[in-house]
Design an enzyme around this catalytic site. Structure first.
Site, PDB file in Angstrom:
ATOM      1  N   TYR A 188       1.004  -1.394   0.212  1.00  0.00           N
ATOM      2  CA  TYR A 188      -0.228  -0.087  -0.574  1.00  0.00           C
ATOM      3  C   TYR A 188       0.922   1.153  -0.172  1.00  0.00           C
ATOM      4  O   TYR A 188       1.667   1.470   1.032  1.00  0.00           O
ATOM      5  CB  TYR A 188      -0.925   0.058   1.475  1.00  0.00           C
ATOM      6  CG  TYR A 188      -2.125   1.106   0.878  1.00  0.00           C
ATOM      7  CD1 TYR A 188      -3.746  -0.181   0.796  1.00  0.00           C
ATOM      8  CD2 TYR A 188      -2.148   1.813   0.940  1.00  0.00           C
ATOM      9  CE1 TYR A 188      -4.700   0.114   0.689  1.00  0.00           C
ATOM     10  CE2 TYR A 188      -3.321   2.548   0.443  1.00  0.00           C
ATOM     11  CZ  TYR A 188      -4.960   1.695   0.311  1.00  0.00           C
ATOM     12  OH  TYR A 188      -5.797   2.328   0.229  1.00  0.00           O
ATOM     13  N   HIS A 210     -19.000  -1.695   1.353  1.00  0.00           N
ATOM     14  CA  HIS A 210     -18.818  -2.211   2.495  1.00  0.00           C
ATOM     15  C   HIS A 210     -18.144  -3.984   3.149  1.00  0.00           C
ATOM     16  O   HIS A 210     -18.654  -4.699   2.184  1.00  0.00           O
ATOM     17  CB  HIS A 210     -19.927  -1.247   2.995  1.00  0.00           C
ATOM     18  CG  HIS A 210     -20.276  -2.150   5.221  1.00  0.00           C
ATOM     19  ND1 HIS A 210     -19.542  -0.721   5.174  1.00  0.00           N
ATOM     20  CD2 HIS A 210     -20.777  -2.725   5.858  1.00  0.00           C
ATOM     21  CE1 HIS A 210     -19.265  -1.238   6.699  1.00  0.00           C
ATOM     22  NE2 HIS A 210     -21.188  -1.710   7.246  1.00  0.00           N
ATOM     23  N   ASP A 237     -11.970   1.812  10.059  1.00  0.00           N
ATOM     24  CA  ASP A 237     -13.712   1.791   8.572  1.00  0.00           C
ATOM     25  C   ASP A 237     -13.597   0.448   8.796  1.00  0.00           C
ATOM     26  O   ASP A 237     -13.116  -0.462   9.488  1.00  0.00           O
ATOM     27  CB  ASP A 237     -12.936   2.754   7.757  1.00  0.00           C
ATOM     28  CG  ASP A 237     -11.348   1.300   7.037  1.00  0.00           C
ATOM     29  OD1 ASP A 237     -11.503   0.725   7.430  1.00  0.00           O
ATOM     30  OD2 ASP A 237     -10.843   1.836   5.890  1.00  0.00           O
ATOM     31  N   CYS A 238     -14.852  -0.192   7.429  1.00  0.00           N
ATOM     32  CA  CYS A 238     -14.788  -1.339   7.396  1.00  0.00           C
ATOM     33  C   CYS A 238     -13.965  -2.415   6.798  1.00  0.00           C
ATOM     34  O   CYS A 238     -14.051  -3.810   8.500  1.00  0.00           O
ATOM     35  CB  CYS A 238     -16.676  -1.334   6.723  1.00  0.00           C
ATOM     36  SG  CYS A 238     -15.595  -0.710   5.056  1.00  0.00           S
ATOM     37  N   SER A 239     -13.125  -1.791   6.163  1.00  0.00           N
ATOM     38  CA  SER A 239     -12.117  -3.328   5.541  1.00  0.00           C
ATOM     39  C   SER A 239     -10.964  -3.331   6.653  1.00  0.00           C
ATOM     40  O   SER A 239     -10.331  -4.194   6.991  1.00  0.00           O
ATOM     41  CB  SER A 239     -11.942  -3.181   4.622  1.00  0.00           C
ATOM     42  OG  SER A 239     -11.210  -1.275   4.058  1.00  0.00           O
ATOM     43  N   HIS A 285     -19.825  -4.762  12.337  1.00  0.00           N
ATOM     44  CA  HIS A 285     -19.040  -4.011  11.235  1.00  0.00           C
ATOM     45  C   HIS A 285     -18.854  -2.880  12.093  1.00  0.00           C
ATOM     46  O   HIS A 285     -19.697  -2.557  12.660  1.00  0.00           O
ATOM     47  CB  HIS A 285     -19.600  -3.732  10.168  1.00  0.00           C
ATOM     48  CG  HIS A 285     -21.691  -3.512   9.982  1.00  0.00           C
ATOM     49  ND1 HIS A 285     -21.826  -2.711   8.962  1.00  0.00           N
ATOM     50  CD2 HIS A 285     -22.139  -3.609  11.183  1.00  0.00           C
ATOM     51  CE1 HIS A 285     -22.793  -2.312  10.101  1.00  0.00           C
ATOM     52  NE2 HIS A 285     -23.409  -3.353  10.821  1.00  0.00           N
ATOM     53  N   ASP A 310      -8.173  -3.242   1.271  1.00  0.00           N
ATOM     54  CA  ASP A 310      -9.300  -2.466   0.618  1.00  0.00           C
ATOM     55  C   ASP A 310     -10.442  -3.323   0.929  1.00  0.00           C
ATOM     56  O   ASP A 310     -10.221  -4.496   0.141  1.00  0.00           O
ATOM     57  CB  ASP A 310      -9.114  -1.582   0.331  1.00  0.00           C
ATOM     58  CG  ASP A 310      -8.025  -0.653   0.350  1.00  0.00           C
ATOM     59  OD1 ASP A 310      -8.250  -0.059   1.829  1.00  0.00           O
ATOM     60  OD2 ASP A 310      -7.897   0.052  -0.240  1.00  0.00           O
ATOM     61  N   ALA A 311     -12.216  -3.631   1.424  1.00  0.00           N
ATOM     62  CA  ALA A 311     -13.326  -4.081   1.165  1.00  0.00           C
ATOM     63  C   ALA A 311     -13.201  -4.820  -0.810  1.00  0.00           C
ATOM     64  O   ALA A 311     -13.318  -6.502  -0.949  1.00  0.00           O
ATOM     65  CB  ALA A 311     -14.502  -3.181   1.112  1.00  0.00           C
TER      66      ALA A 311
END
Length: 292
Positions: free
Chosen positions: A84, A251, A197-199, A263, A216-217
């Protein structure tokens, strides 16, 4: 190596009030301190892309003033095959210890936070986030002994999970760990106990049990074994996409049974438990992925 409990991976090195605050905030042994409004600014101004944890190894590319451009090998991303990409404060980086080796055993923090103690009394005890991975030099009945950017230290053995030693109940353990963060505020790009965050929530928790997911999601949605929601098991990952499941993935949540997921919901919200049926999530469910 990252030498703070956590450090944001900034999307660029342009000036911003939130960056300036954190750059000058004394937080060596603790997490960043931001108001809810400043946390929301991370999202609305698209300031950050990810977050790094203490001891995370990075490859440096260039330095520009107070910032260094890096890639993060352990955070897989289609943005760069090497890891990343992004920018960190140069002062948040320290050299890799001379006695570090990729061959050393690795252990991850499996509690929401843990305490890192140093042999060098010049360093105060440090608060470390879930998902932080250490290289282990030895262990006894009570502690593990680790290499850090600040010299050798130790952590209570009960606070860690040795990577490569996951058990049959890993999915149940992930759910139990996830519930420790109920009502923790959502933080855009967050991967630490200061906010996810979600991921990032999925990425950090799965990392504890040796499952290396993409950051990432939309990329996580392509990993693991695909199963139908009607056969979903504890710990499966549920992914959601725009256009009633046919558009871009936006998401991810962790299935906890009984038509529910846990979540980190959305900017301005928190880590919550949600029932799928009868909600927009039911319409947007696009894939279910299994890793255990």
């Amino acid at each position: 190596m990252i030498n703070k409990s956590s450090a944001f991976l900034w999307s660029d090195h342009k000036p911003h009030a939130v960056k300036e605050k954190l750059m000058h905030q004394e937080r060596k042994a603790k997490f960043y301190q931001l108001t809810d409004e400043e946390v929301l600014s991370l999202y609305t101004d698209r300031l950050v892309d990810s977050e790094l944890l203490y001891g995370e190894i990075v490859d440096t590319k260039e330095t520009s003033g107070a910032y260094t451009k890096i890639v993060v090998p352990d955070q897989k991303s289609s943005k760069d095959q090497a890891g990343y990409p992004g920018w960190v404060f140069t002062k948040d980086l320290s050299p890799i210890p001379e006695d570090w080796s990729a061959e050393l055993d690795k252990a991850a923090i499996k509690k929401s936070t843990a305490q890192l103690n140093f042999f060098d009394m010049a360093y105060e005890k440090q608060e470390i986030s879930v998902g932080t991975v250490f290289s282990v030099t030895e262990a006894d009945e009570k502690n593990i002994y680790v290499l850090t950017p600040d010299g050798p230290g130790w952590i209570a053995k009960e606070a860690v999970q040795f990577l490569g030693q996951s058990s049959q109940d890993s999915a149940e353990q992930i759910i139990s760990l996830a519930k420790e963060f109920l009502h923790l505020r959502y933080v855009w790009a967050g991967t630490s106990a200061a906010g996810f965050d979600c991921s990032g929530f999925v990425y950090s928790l799965y990392r504890v049990f040796g499952r290396e997911l993409s950051r990432d999601a939309h990329e996580q949605a392509l990993e693991g074994t695909e199963v139908h929601y009607s056969t979903a098991q504890l710990g499966d990952l549920l992914f959601f996409a725009y256009e009633e499941g046919k558009g871009a993935v936006h998401h991810v949540g962790i299935y906890i049974g009984d038509d529910q997921m846990i979540h980190s919901q959305t900017p301005g919200s928190k880590v919550i438990i949600t029932t799928i049926s009868g909600t927009n999530y039911a319409k947007e469910l696009c894939t279910v992925r299994r890793h255990f």
